[in-house]
Design a protein around this motif. Structure first.
Motif, PDB file in Angstrom:
ATOM      1  N   ASN A 226     -11.683  17.130  15.534  1.00  0.00           N
ATOM      2  CA  ASN A 226     -12.387  15.453  15.767  1.00  0.00           C
ATOM      3  C   ASN A 226     -11.916  14.449  15.529  1.00  0.00           C
ATOM      4  O   ASN A 226     -11.049  13.543  16.226  1.00  0.00           O
ATOM      5  CB  ASN A 226     -14.190  15.438  14.926  1.00  0.00           C
ATOM      6  CG  ASN A 226     -14.450  14.285  15.839  1.00  0.00           C
ATOM      7  OD1 ASN A 226     -14.611  13.630  17.377  1.00  0.00           O
ATOM      8  ND2 ASN A 226     -15.099  13.867  14.626  1.00  0.00           N
TER       9      ASN A 226
ATOM     10  N   MET B  29     -16.634  22.972  19.657  1.00  0.00           N
ATOM     11  CA  MET B  29     -16.923  21.859  18.500  1.00  0.00           C
ATOM     12  C   MET B  29     -17.998  21.596  17.938  1.00  0.00           C
ATOM     13  O   MET B  29     -18.430  21.159  17.543  1.00  0.00           O
ATOM     14  CB  MET B  29     -15.374  20.495  19.117  1.00  0.00           C
ATOM     15  CG  MET B  29     -14.811  20.971  19.016  1.00  0.00           C
ATOM     16  SD  MET B  29     -13.641  19.615  19.848  1.00  0.00           S
ATOM     17  CE  MET B  29     -14.565  17.606  18.751  1.00  0.00           C
TER      18      MET B  29
ATOM     19  N   TYR C   8     -19.431  25.207  16.400  1.00  0.00           N
ATOM     20  CA  TYR C   8     -18.893  25.731  15.006  1.00  0.00           C
ATOM     21  C   TYR C   8     -18.458  24.252  14.332  1.00  0.00           C
ATOM     22  O   TYR C   8     -17.809  23.645  14.810  1.00  0.00           O
ATOM     23  CB  TYR C   8     -17.867  26.810  15.370  1.00  0.00           C
ATOM     24  CG  TYR C   8     -17.868  27.932  15.652  1.00  0.00           C
ATOM     25  CD1 TYR C   8     -18.536  28.386  15.462  1.00  0.00           C
ATOM     26  CD2 TYR C   8     -17.447  27.967  16.998  1.00  0.00           C
ATOM     27  CE1 TYR C   8     -19.003  30.574  15.337  1.00  0.00           C
ATOM     28  CE2 TYR C   8     -17.789  29.226  18.029  1.00  0.00           C
ATOM     29  CZ  TYR C   8     -18.527  29.990  16.597  1.00  0.00           C
ATOM     30  OH  TYR C   8     -18.951  31.259  17.050  1.00  0.00           O
ATOM     31  N   ASP C   9     -19.242  24.178  13.111  1.00  0.00           N
ATOM     32  CA  ASP C   9     -19.082  22.897  12.445  1.00  0.00           C
ATOM     33  C   ASP C   9     -17.406  23.001  11.837  1.00  0.00           C
ATOM     34  O   ASP C   9     -17.214  21.529  12.708  1.00  0.00           O
ATOM     35  CB  ASP C   9     -19.460  22.830  11.156  1.00  0.00           C
ATOM     36  CG  ASP C   9     -20.064  21.458  11.146  1.00  0.00           C
ATOM     37  OD1 ASP C   9     -20.679  20.932  12.184  1.00  0.00           O
ATOM     38  OD2 ASP C   9     -21.527  21.297  10.320  1.00  0.00           O
ATOM     39  N   SER C  10     -16.305  24.448  11.811  1.00  0.00           N
ATOM     40  CA  SER C  10     -15.186  23.851  10.911  1.00  0.00           C
ATOM     41  C   SER C  10     -14.249  23.545  12.221  1.00  0.00           C
ATOM     42  O   SER C  10     -13.772  22.699  12.002  1.00  0.00           O
ATOM     43  CB  SER C  10     -14.952  25.114  11.240  1.00  0.00           C
ATOM     44  OG  SER C  10     -15.188  26.267  11.794  1.00  0.00           O
ATOM     45  N   VAL C  11     -14.470  24.024  13.577  1.00  0.00           N
ATOM     46  CA  VAL C  11     -13.643  23.227  14.673  1.00  0.00           C
ATOM     47  C   VAL C  11     -13.739  21.587  15.487  1.00  0.00           C
ATOM     48  O   VAL C  11     -12.649  22.129  15.015  1.00  0.00           O
ATOM     49  CB  VAL C  11     -14.249  24.633  15.920  1.00  0.00           C
ATOM     50  CG1 VAL C  11     -13.098  24.130  17.349  1.00  0.00           C
ATOM     51  CG2 VAL C  11     -14.139  25.791  15.654  1.00  0.00           C
ATOM     52  N   TYR C  12     -15.371  21.625  14.354  1.00  0.00           N
ATOM     53  CA  TYR C  12     -15.275  20.418  14.590  1.00  0.00           C
ATOM     54  C   TYR C  12     -14.494  19.487  13.954  1.00  0.00           C
ATOM     55  O   TYR C  12     -13.678  18.596  14.227  1.00  0.00           O
ATOM     56  CB  TYR C  12     -16.927  20.270  14.903  1.00  0.00           C
ATOM     57  CG  TYR C  12     -17.244  18.587  14.569  1.00  0.00           C
ATOM     58  CD1 TYR C  12     -17.521  17.745  16.517  1.00  0.00           C
ATOM     59  CD2 TYR C  12     -17.175  18.019  13.730  1.00  0.00           C
ATOM     60  CE1 TYR C  12     -17.296  16.518  16.396  1.00  0.00           C
ATOM     61  CE2 TYR C  12     -17.978  16.323  13.386  1.00  0.00           C
ATOM     62  CZ  TYR C  12     -17.967  15.778  15.403  1.00  0.00           C
ATOM     63  OH  TYR C  12     -18.417  14.723  15.064  1.00  0.00           O
ATOM     64  N   ARG C  13     -14.273  19.553  12.894  1.00  0.00           N
ATOM     65  CA  ARG C  13     -14.018  18.454  11.403  1.00  0.00           C
ATOM     66  C   ARG C  13     -12.805  18.548  11.993  1.00  0.00           C
ATOM     67  O   ARG C  13     -11.395  17.961  11.564  1.00  0.00           O
ATOM     68  CB  ARG C  13     -14.353  19.710  10.369  1.00  0.00           C
ATOM     69  CG  ARG C  13     -15.240  18.684   9.952  1.00  0.00           C
ATOM     70  CD  ARG C  13     -15.672  19.173   8.442  1.00  0.00           C
ATOM     71  NE  ARG C  13     -16.840  19.776   8.085  1.00  0.00           N
ATOM     72  CZ  ARG C  13     -18.246  20.113   8.217  1.00  0.00           C
ATOM     73  NH1 ARG C  13     -16.942  21.857   7.690  1.00  0.00           N
ATOM     74  NH2 ARG C  13     -19.190  20.480   7.828  1.00  0.00           N
ATOM     75  N   LEU C  14     -11.931  20.028  12.634  1.00  0.00           N
ATOM     76  CA  LEU C  14     -10.058  19.691  12.910  1.00  0.00           C
ATOM     77  C   LEU C  14     -10.429  19.463  13.762  1.00  0.00           C
ATOM     78  O   LEU C  14      -9.329  19.175  13.463  1.00  0.00           O
ATOM     79  CB  LEU C  14     -10.406  21.735  13.161  1.00  0.00           C
ATOM     80  CG  LEU C  14      -8.667  21.775  13.394  1.00  0.00           C
ATOM     81  CD1 LEU C  14      -8.303  22.033  11.901  1.00  0.00           C
ATOM     82  CD2 LEU C  14      -9.013  23.437  13.821  1.00  0.00           C
TER      83      LEU C  14
END
Lengths: 251, 314
Positions: free
Chosen positions: B134, B123, B126-132
């Motif tokens: 968070n 998270m 990778y920003d994408s994992v964070y947004r997914l």
């Protein structure tokens, strides 16, 4: 031409998007070619994009328009042959100086023994052999920058990009390191592109000075420095050139 | 940094690492008139003043009340604590119960670390994992572990590790049957968020120039991860683990109050309460405090030994 330029910059533009959606031009229409063994200094006011230009050449950032070539090939990503020294202290704080200098060699897959041996050679070159086992936090700012230079040189790059490497040092240390850098450079004359905001530093070091203006960052003038090295700051020519370039930056 | 008082090429900063860390003295620092020893002794006495006042007041009140259910005598408590291996109200000894609790906490904690560390790193990187994740994870963060108890009971009841692993009898059954899934889950929830958050922000806070300089030196993504990112975030991860273990240990009592539990310090406390043995309640509380402090201390030693660079770098 007998030899093609090491670095060629063609119509380089770089724009940043702000949070409001506006586009701010950081660099505009940069054309520049750097020959082998050149020592080039780039001076300009803050915000003229000189560091951005260096980062693009290093492959750490992409162009918005135009192209940058290294040895005839377009720069798309970082390259072991183009080394870089940063203004911020960049040694790994959890490794000692010797391991830090060997870092690039480890990335290249060299064995630990071999890499440490080679690192030791560069440690000597920058006069830090007494501090091989010291950690970065035990070193002064000037010593950390020497180690960072040794680390970049250990990779044996063809081009060395230096982004205000002495910017955070006190005046005396700075002059010592300028002399030191020239001494090292005289040995193998790597191509160096050195960004600084000190006109004095640029005149002391460079074969050629690129003067930039800000908003947007553009090349204003290119000045050849023909005074023989080591350059004497008391030389009237030195002072005249200093005044002339400072005058350009004012306008 | 910045105002280094010496010229370049001078002596490096005088860092007495081993000298200051735990208050140990290096041989050349020992002063033979003993003033350092005296000062250390004075400090020790000073830090014991409040505990001494506390125990004295307790002693006086207990003597005045003469009611061990409200406040037991100090000597009764001391008796319990200096004989930790004695059997208490037919529930096993204090030591035995502490051991059972420790194993439970460690299992929940280790599971939390195994999931939260990779999740936090991913998270953070990778920003994408964070947004997914968070928003989803953020919803559960404010829920106290204790609030999970009814739901967890509905899910797992008294299912234990023994049920899960299909062990039906023997010595292992006794051990594994003690590890109820509900307990492990409550402890897991307690440890999960501190570890996740510290790993995530550890990655976020890695100085960009370290990554940039590694890339310029020819590092590939694997090198960056293994040789730059991981060592750079490990102090925050270990710090998160320390906090997570503390929280997990605090969830112990609520976890051991769950049905199906017949041992552990938490159970010992609640059971002692029902038979009006306040002295055992307090002895259990003291053990929880001491074990928690020891675990925290062990982590601190690890941090001081392994990650001195982080403290000294700025």
């Amino acid at each position: 031409m007998l030899q093609e330029a090491v670095i060629n910059i063609e119509n380089l533009c770089k724009t940043y998007a702000t949070k409001q959606g506006a586009f701010v031009p950081a660099l505009k229409d940069i054309n520049l070619s750097v020959d082998l063994n050149d020592f080039i200094c780039i001076v300009g006011p803050s915000g003229c994009g000189k560091s951005t230009m260096l980062r693009i050449i290093a492959g750490l950032e992409q162009t918005s328009e135009g192209r940058v070539f290294y040895m005839g090939e377009e720069v798309k990503k970082t390259n072991r042959e183009v080394g870089m020294v940063f203004q911020d202290y960049s040694l790994l704080p959890w490794q000692n100086v010797l391991d830090n200098i060997a870092l690039g060699l480890v990335f290249a897959g060299m064995s630990r023994n071999e890499s440490l041996q080679l690192a030791h050679k560069y440690l000597k070159l920058v006069g830090l052999e007494a501090f091989a086992r010291a950690y970065p936090y035990e070193l002064s700012g000037g010593m950390q920058q020497r180690a960072a230079i040794a680390r970049a040189l250990a990779n044996d790059p063809r081009v060395l990009l230096m982004d205000e490497p002495f910017g955070a040092l006190d005046a005396h240390t700075r002059i010592l390191l300028q002399e030191e850098l020239l001494r090292i450079w005289e040995q193998d004359r790597k191509t160096i592109m050195f960004v600084t905001h000190s006109v004095d530093e640029a005149i002391y070091l460079a074969d050629r000075i690129i003067v930039m203006s800000a908003h947007p960052g553009q090349i204003k003038e290119v000045i050849d420095v023909t005074m023989p090295r080591p350059r004497d700051r008391a030389n009237p020519l030195y002072g005249q050139m200093n005044a002339r370039i400072l005058g350009m930056l004012d306008r | 940094m910045g105002e280094t008082p010496y010229l370049d090429g001078g002596e490096p900063l005088d860092v007495k690492r081993s000298g200051t860390q735990f208050g140990f003295m290096e041989p050349n620092q020992i002063n033979f008139n003993g003033s350092r020893v005296k000062r250390f002794g004075a400090q020790l006495i000073w830090s014991l003043v409040i505990p001494a006042v506390f125990i004295t007041v307790w002693y006086l009140i207990a003597n005045h009340l003469q009611n061990p259910v409200v406040l037991p005598h100090v000597r009764d408590l001391v008796q319990l604590l200096i004989h930790p291996a004695d059997n208490l109200i037919s529930m096993g000894s204090l030591l035995n119960n502490i051991f059972v609790s420790l194993v439970r906490v460690l299992i929940g904690f280790i599971l939390a670390v195994l999931i939260a560390v990779p999740a936090g790193i991913a998270m953070g990187y990778y920003d994408s994992v964070y947004r997914l994740f968070n928003g989803f994870l953020g919803m559960f963060r404010p829920i106290p572990p204790l609030a999970w108890v009814p739901l967890v009971l509905a899910w797992f009841g008294i299912t234990s590790m023994a049920t899960l692993l299909g062990v039906k009898q023997g010595q292992w059954y006794i051990y594994l049957n003690n590890l109820k899934l509900s307990m492990v889950f409550i402890i897991f929830i307690g440890a999960f968020y501190p570890v996740l958050t510290s790993s995530l922000y550890g990655v976020r806070n890695v100085r960009k120039v370290l990554l940039d300089s590694a890339r310029v030196l020819g590092a590939n993504e694997k090198d960056i991860f293994r040789l730059i990112l991981l060592p750079a975030v490990s102090p925050s991860i270990v710090n998160g683990m320390r906090i997570g273990l503390g929280v997990a240990w605090m969830c112990l009592v609520s976890a051991e109050m769950l049905p199906g539990s017949l041992s552990g310090v938490g159970y010992l406390i609640t059971h002692a309460y029902t038979v009006a043995r306040t002295d055992i309640v307090i002895a259990g509380m003291v053990s929880i405090g001491v074990v928690g402090a020891v675990l925290d201390f062990l982590f601190r030693i690890l941090e001081d030994k392994k990650f001195a660079w982080q403290r000294l770098s700025r």
